[in-house]
Enzyme design. Sequence first.
Site, PDB file in Angstrom:
ATOM      1  N   ALA A 141    -101.206  79.015 -35.766  1.00  0.00           N
ATOM      2  CA  ALA A 141    -101.180  79.190 -37.222  1.00  0.00           C
ATOM      3  C   ALA A 141     -99.752  79.087 -37.733  1.00  0.00           C
ATOM      4  CB  ALA A 141    -101.803  80.529 -37.606  1.00  0.00           C
ATOM      5  N   ASP A 142     -98.831  79.774 -37.076  1.00  0.00           N
ATOM      6  CA  ASP A 142     -97.421  79.692 -37.441  1.00  0.00           C
ATOM      7  C   ASP A 142     -96.877  78.277 -37.279  1.00  0.00           C
ATOM      8  OD1 ASP A 142     -96.611  82.289 -38.261  1.00  0.00           O
ATOM      9  OD2 ASP A 142     -96.686  82.970 -36.194  1.00  0.00           O
ATOM     10  N   LEU A 143     -97.152  77.677 -36.128  1.00  0.00           N
ATOM     11  CA  LEU A 143     -96.577  76.372 -35.828  1.00  0.00           C
ATOM     12  C   LEU A 143     -97.135  75.287 -36.743  1.00  0.00           C
ATOM     13  CD1 LEU A 143     -96.628  76.730 -31.954  1.00  0.00           C
ATOM     14  CD2 LEU A 143     -94.633  76.857 -33.449  1.00  0.00           C
TER      15      LEU A 143
ATOM     16  N   GLY B  99     -95.568  75.569 -40.109  1.00  0.00           N
ATOM     17  CA  GLY B  99     -94.245  74.970 -40.086  1.00  0.00           C
ATOM     18  C   GLY B  99     -94.292  73.456 -40.154  1.00  0.00           C
TER      19      GLY B  99
END
Length: 396
Positions: free
Chosen positions: A171-173, A176
Site C-alpha cells: 500500500a505504501d509502495l 509512492g
Amino acid sequence: MLGPLGGIVVLDLSRALAGPHAAQMLGDLGALVIKVEHPDGGDESRGWGPPFVGPDHDISTYFLAANRNKQSITVDMKTPEGKELIERLVRQSDVLVENFRSGVLDRLGFPVERLHELNPRLVVLSITGFGHDGPEGGRPGYDQIAQGEAGLMSLTGPSPDEPYRVGASVADLLAGIHGAYGVAAALYEREHTGRGRVVRTSLLAAVTGVHSYHGTAWTVGGTVPHASGNHHASITPYGAFRCADGMLQIAAANDGQWRKVAALLGIDPDRPEYATNRERRAHRDRLVAEMESALAAHDRGHWLARLGEAGVPAGAIRTLDEVYSWPQTRSQGLVVEVEHPVLGRIELPGPPLRFDDPGGPSGREEGMQEKPVHTAPPALGQDTESVLAWLEERER
C-alpha cells in the site's frame, strides 16, 4: 545525478515509507531531493528494525530502503526560524512531497494556497491514508490497515477464512509509485501552463487502483473474489506445485501452453474436464492433485529444464538472498553500489527503470556519464550546511 528529471528540485517533507518512496523515485530519475527531518531523531523509520547495522548497530536498513539519492537537513517546522527556512526552500523548489495527516500542513502554516503564493510553479504531492476528504478522509493510515480496508487481505492467503497481509508494504509502495508518476504528469503540464498543481493519492486509492480483474469481478460480474492460495483465481493451471524436492511455479495462460504441460506430465489435455480453461478452473483441485502426482517423480531442476525447453513459463521460488545474487537481477541494474558515510561501500536495491541512450556514444554530451551515480541514504542532517549554501547561491 543524470536522468530525465535533472535540474528538478524536490523538497521532501515526508517520512516513513509512501512519501519517501515517491521522493526516492524522483531522485532516481535525476532530481535533487532535499529531505527535511526533525532535529530530534529525524524520520521515524530511522528507528524501525531489526535489522540495524553499523558499528553502533543504530542504522536502520528500513530507512536505507527508501532514502537513496537524497540530502538530509534538520528543521523544526514549528519554530519561526524553521518556517522561514521552509518558505525559502519552497521558493526554490519544483516539487514538494508530504504525507502528513489531512490538515497538519495547514496548521504548520503551509496550506496549499500559501505554498502557491510562495511559488506558483510548485507541484505538491500529498499522500494520505484514506483520502483528503470524504466521510473518513481524516483517518490515520498505515500499510497493513490499508491492506485490510482496501480488500487486499481478503484476496491473499490460503483460504477465505485466513486473510493474510502481503509480505511487502505494497500500500505504501504503490502510493509512492502513483504519486511519482502523478508528479511527472504535473511537471509536464507545467511546461504548458506555467503553474503547478496539487497531486493527491492515498493508501486506499493505491490498493484499490490495482484490484484490476478482481474489481470487475464484483463491479461487473457481481461476484465477490476471495483468497485462492497460491493458484490464480481465473487461470488454471497457474500457480505453485509440489515436486520431489519442493515447489516450483507453472503458468499455463492459454490452451497451447496447457497442452505442453499435459504432454510433459502424461495427462490427456482433451479430457472434457480439462479441455478449456473454464473447465480446468471448475476442476482445479483435481487437476492440481494429478499434476503434483506426476511432478513427484523428479526434482525442481529436472522439471524447470523440461518446462523451459517446451516454452512453458515456469520458475523457482527464490529467497531474497538468491534474488540479489542472481545474475539476471544484477544485469538489470536492480542492485546498485553506494558509498555510505558510516557503512562504507554497500549494495542497495536499485531503481526499476532504465533509460537507453538514444544518441549512442557519439550522441552523448561531453562529460556525461554512461550510468547514473547513486548516493547513499544520508545521515541525519548531514547536508544541512551544504544545502544552506546552495540555497543562498540560488537566492543570489
